[in-house]
Every structure is written in C-alpha cells, then in structure tokens.
Design an enzyme around this catalytic site. Structure first.
Site, PDB file in Angstrom:
ATOM      1  N   LYS A 195      -1.939  20.861 -29.675  1.00 34.35           N
ATOM      2  CA  LYS A 195      -3.097  19.964 -29.580  1.00 34.35           C
ATOM      3  C   LYS A 195      -2.953  19.029 -28.364  1.00 34.35           C
ATOM      4  O   LYS A 195      -2.067  19.220 -27.549  1.00 34.35           O
ATOM      5  CB  LYS A 195      -3.277  19.189 -30.885  1.00 34.35           C
ATOM      6  CG  LYS A 195      -3.283  20.080 -32.148  1.00 34.35           C
ATOM      7  CD  LYS A 195      -4.509  20.994 -32.250  1.00 34.35           C
ATOM      8  CE  LYS A 195      -4.350  22.127 -33.259  1.00 34.35           C
ATOM      9  NZ  LYS A 195      -4.523  21.764 -34.653  1.00 34.35           N
TER      10      LYS A 195
HETATM   11  C1  LIG Z   1      -4.642  22.336 -36.020  1.00 35.73           C
HETATM   12  C2  LIG Z   1      -5.819  22.103 -36.848  1.00 35.73           C
HETATM   13  C3  LIG Z   1      -5.745  21.576 -38.139  1.00 35.73           C
HETATM   14  C4  LIG Z   1      -4.452  21.359 -38.851  1.00 35.73           C
HETATM   15  O1  LIG Z   1      -3.566  20.604 -38.123  1.00 35.73           O
HETATM   16  P1  LIG Z   1      -2.056  20.443 -38.599  1.00 35.73           P
HETATM   17  O2  LIG Z   1      -1.631  19.157 -37.960  1.00 35.73           O
HETATM   18  O3  LIG Z   1      -1.325  21.635 -38.059  1.00 35.73           O
HETATM   19  O4  LIG Z   1      -2.036  20.399 -40.079  1.00 35.73           O
HETATM   20  C5  LIG Z   1      -6.921  21.312 -38.815  1.00 35.73           C
HETATM   21  N1  LIG Z   1      -8.117  21.570 -38.266  1.00 35.73           N
HETATM   22  C6  LIG Z   1      -8.232  22.092 -37.030  1.00 35.73           C
HETATM   23  C7  LIG Z   1      -9.598  22.323 -36.463  1.00 35.73           C
HETATM   24  C8  LIG Z   1      -7.086  22.397 -36.293  1.00 35.73           C
HETATM   25  O5  LIG Z   1      -7.204  22.950 -35.083  1.00 35.73           O
END
Ligand SMILES: *Cc1c(COP(=O)(O)O)cnc(C)c1O
Length: 394
Positions: A195
């Site tokens: 991210k």
């Molecule tokens: C990555 C992601 C999540 C979950 O994130 P984590 O921190 O890995 O639990 C939820 N929603 C979206 C759209 C994502 O891309």
C-alpha cells in the site's frame, strides 16, 4: 517462490528509508516495544494529516473494517453492500458480524462503485424492505468514490458509510483529504507493504464521532476499559480494569507504529511520485489499444495501482497477455477478481452474470508495476513487453 531480484518488477513494493530503520531500532532499544508512547503519536499524526478528530490504530485494515462494522451496529439480519471489485476483506467484514453481504456494480472507466447502479439497487431494496445498514465504498487504486453522492443517498435511505481507503491515504476528494470523514462515519486505511505507506502489517480507522472512536478503541483490546471514570461498577482495587464488551486482540505494536510514523513523513513525496509515474505510463501507452483507469474530476488519486484496461481484448487474450508479462519478469497482477465469484460467495448464492460490468472489467484489466523508485527505463520496458505481448497474443 517468485524471485524478487532484478530484472523482476513487482506490481508494488515498500519504500523503506534509513530513517525508517532508525525509528524502529530506537523503539527496540526503548522500554516499550508493544504498547508504548509511539502508537498514540502515530494516531495523532495520521489524524492531523487527514484532518479528522480520531484515529484508531490496529494490526490490519481487515481488523479495522471488522471493528468499524461492529461500531456501526452491524449484525445478523442486516445487509452490508460493497463493490465486487475490491479485496475480499471489504466484504468479509460484514460476514464476521453475521450480516448478509451484497454488491453494487461498478463504472467501467473508473472501476469505482457506480452511483446509478447504487441508486437503482437502493430503490429496489426499499420496495422489498431490505435496505443496507452499512455501505462500504472502496477507493480503488487510490481514487475516491463520489462521496457526496453516496452521502446524500445515505441521508435518504438511512445507511452508514464506511470508506475502505486501503489504497487511498494521501488522496483527496473535492480538496478534502481522504480519511477526513466529511461524508462518512468511518474511514479505514491499510499499511500493508504494497500500500501507500507501510507498518509491515497494520491498519487504522478514522472518525469524527467520539462514541465510535471509544468503542473501536476498546474492542481492539478485548473490550477492556482502564479509565475509571467510565467504569460500570465501583473499582475493586487499584489493579482494576473492566471488560465491558466482547473485543479482540487487534493491537498494533510500537515497533510498527514507529515505522508508520516515519513513513508518514514521506507521504507527499510518495503520492507525488506515484502520480508522476502514472502520467508517464499515460504518455507511453498513448498508441496502444488500452487505457489507464480514469480518475474522476475533483479527485487527486493516491496512485496506488496502475490499472490498464484492454479496449478490444477477449477474455482469452487477457489471460495470455498476463502470462506473457509474467514470463517476461513483469509482476503484473489482477485487481481484482470479482468478490461475488469467489467460491465462498458463490456458495452463498452469487453467480456469473450477477454484476456484469465488474465481470467484464476483471477480464480486461491488469495492474502494471507502480512504486517510487521505478525508473523511466523500467516503465519503457514494461510498455515494450506489453506491446510484445499484444502482438504475440493476436
Ligand atoms: C489491502 C486491502 C485490505 C486489507 O488490508 P490489510 O491491512 O491487509 O488487512 C482491505 N481492503 C482493500 C481494498 C485492500 O486493498
């Protein structure tokens, strides 16, 4: 195992600096490596950065979505709606609470929840008495959904809005920061390494509503309350705390918070870089039969993903291009396979054809590598391989 050494280019990766490493080692040498002073500092820094009252740090965005749904009162007999074009966590949080999940189809050019589809589905739901309690708009690839439109529908139909901004920290909508909760009850960020900024694993929920903040803060830590002023019963002794609700261990550590706090200093740089790289791709792709996702007017994207959509490719060609790119050491990815077609959701009654735009979208997009540190040569190589793949797959 994929070999992540050059010449392999992943679709995304973290950007860790020497300052980040120093910040984490400082915590390692301190007295608190789990619940110390750094998490509150990180939470305050995020709240200030996105202009919101409260920020609650947890060990993942998935946990943040879960406690957010609970805070919004979601439970058995309720409906949560989201988009099929998202990571499964945006839907699963509804199931964790025992609610039913349903989906709203997307706009093909942005990949975001379609407002006309949402309006239409709400009208039908009202007529059969099955209106949703919570809607989770997902800011796919870092671009905000049309939050004013969704907010005005929420007033008319009485649902709560939980923004899944896992891709979108650093982005804006009508000059307002994503996470400011101007048009929602709660926003959630992810700090997974692919991210925008990372804490290793980690997530955060933001809100302007004190009751939601208190509740989420309690249940991320077993539902335990230590503030004597909030006790339900007279304190038994100086050691006392009360468990007032059923919570979880969703805590994030100070080690992770230190990484996040340090990473946050780079947020503007990272988002600028991602936007610059996207613009480069736009120019390099100009003569190919494909388009990057459009970014809605009034939105500054955080630039999480470089999603291109083939304008004329068949399903078969899409798979072939994907494979050819992978064999050329380009770590392309699909964001996303429609959630309603995952076996778990098919077993709950969803089927091919339920959300046709999402299904067409999924069979015609791929995500190209996009992360700060990607060079001009890398981008040219990606586009050259894409051209190759197009020719070979004809
Ligand atoms: C990555 C992601 C999540 C979950 O994130 P984590 O921190 O890995 O639990 C939820 N929603 C979206 C759209 C994502 O891309």
């Amino acid at each position: 195992m994929i070999n992540y050494e050059p010449p392999f280019l992943p679709y995304g990766r973290q950007n860790i600096t020497e300052d980040d490493i120093l910040a984490v080692t400082e915590v390692l040498r301190s007295n608190w490596i789990t619940q110390g002073p750094v998490l509150p500092a990180f939470e305050q820094a995020i709240a200030a950065k996105v202009s919101v009252q409260y920020a609650i740090g947890v060990n993942s965005a998935t946990s943040a979505l879960h406690i957010a749904c609970l805070a919004l009162g979601l439970g058995p007999g309720d409906y949560l709606w989201t988009t099929p074009i998202t990571f499964v966590a945006s839907a699963n949080c509804g199931r964790y609470c025992g609610a039913e999940v349903d989906f709203v189809d997307i706009d093909i050019s942005t990949g975001l929840m379609s407002i006309p589809c949402l309006e239409h589905k709400l009208e039908i739901a009202e007529s059969v008495g099955k209106l949703p309690k919570v809607i989770v708009p997902v800011h796919l690839a870092g671009s905000s959904c049309d939050m004013e439109a969704i907010s005005s529908l929420s007033k008319r139909y009485g649902f709560s809005i939980l923004e899944d901004a896992s891709h979108a920290i650093g982005g804006t909508y009508k000059k307002q920061k994503v996470g400011s909760c101007r048009n929602s009850s709660i926003t959630v960020f992810s700090f997974h390494p692919v991210k925008i900024i990372t804490t290793g694993e980690g997530g955060m929920a933001t809100t302007n509503i004190p009751e939601l903040s208190d509740y989420m803060r309690d249940i991320r830590n077993h539902g335990i309350v230590r503030d004597k002023k909030r006790f339900h019963y007279e304190e038994a002794g100086p050691w006392g705390y009360e468990q007032q609700n059923l919570g979880f261990n969703y805590r994030i550590t100070d080690l992770q918070a230190a990484l996040g706090l340090s990473q946050l200093k780079q947020l503007e740089y990272i988002v600028d870089e991602r936007n610059r790289l996207l613009e480069n791709y736009r120019k390099l792709l100009i003569n190919l039969p494909m388009e990057l996702l459009s970014i809605p007017e009034d939105v500054r994207t955080a630039g999480h993903l470089a999603v291109v959509r083939f304008l004329s490719a068949s399903r078969q060609k899409h798979k072939q291009i994907f494979q050819l790119m992978r064999s050329a050491n380009i770590g392309v990815q699909l964001h996303y396979s429609p959630v309603h077609l995952q076996p778990y959701y098919r077993n709950r009654g969803f089927n091919v054809g339920d959300f046709p735009v999402s299904e067409t979208y999924s069979s015609s997009v791929i995500s190209l590598p996009l992360f700060p540190g990607l060079t001009e040569e890398d981008q040219k190589r990606v586009v050259a391989e894409l051209e190759n793949a197009l020719l070979k797959s004809l």
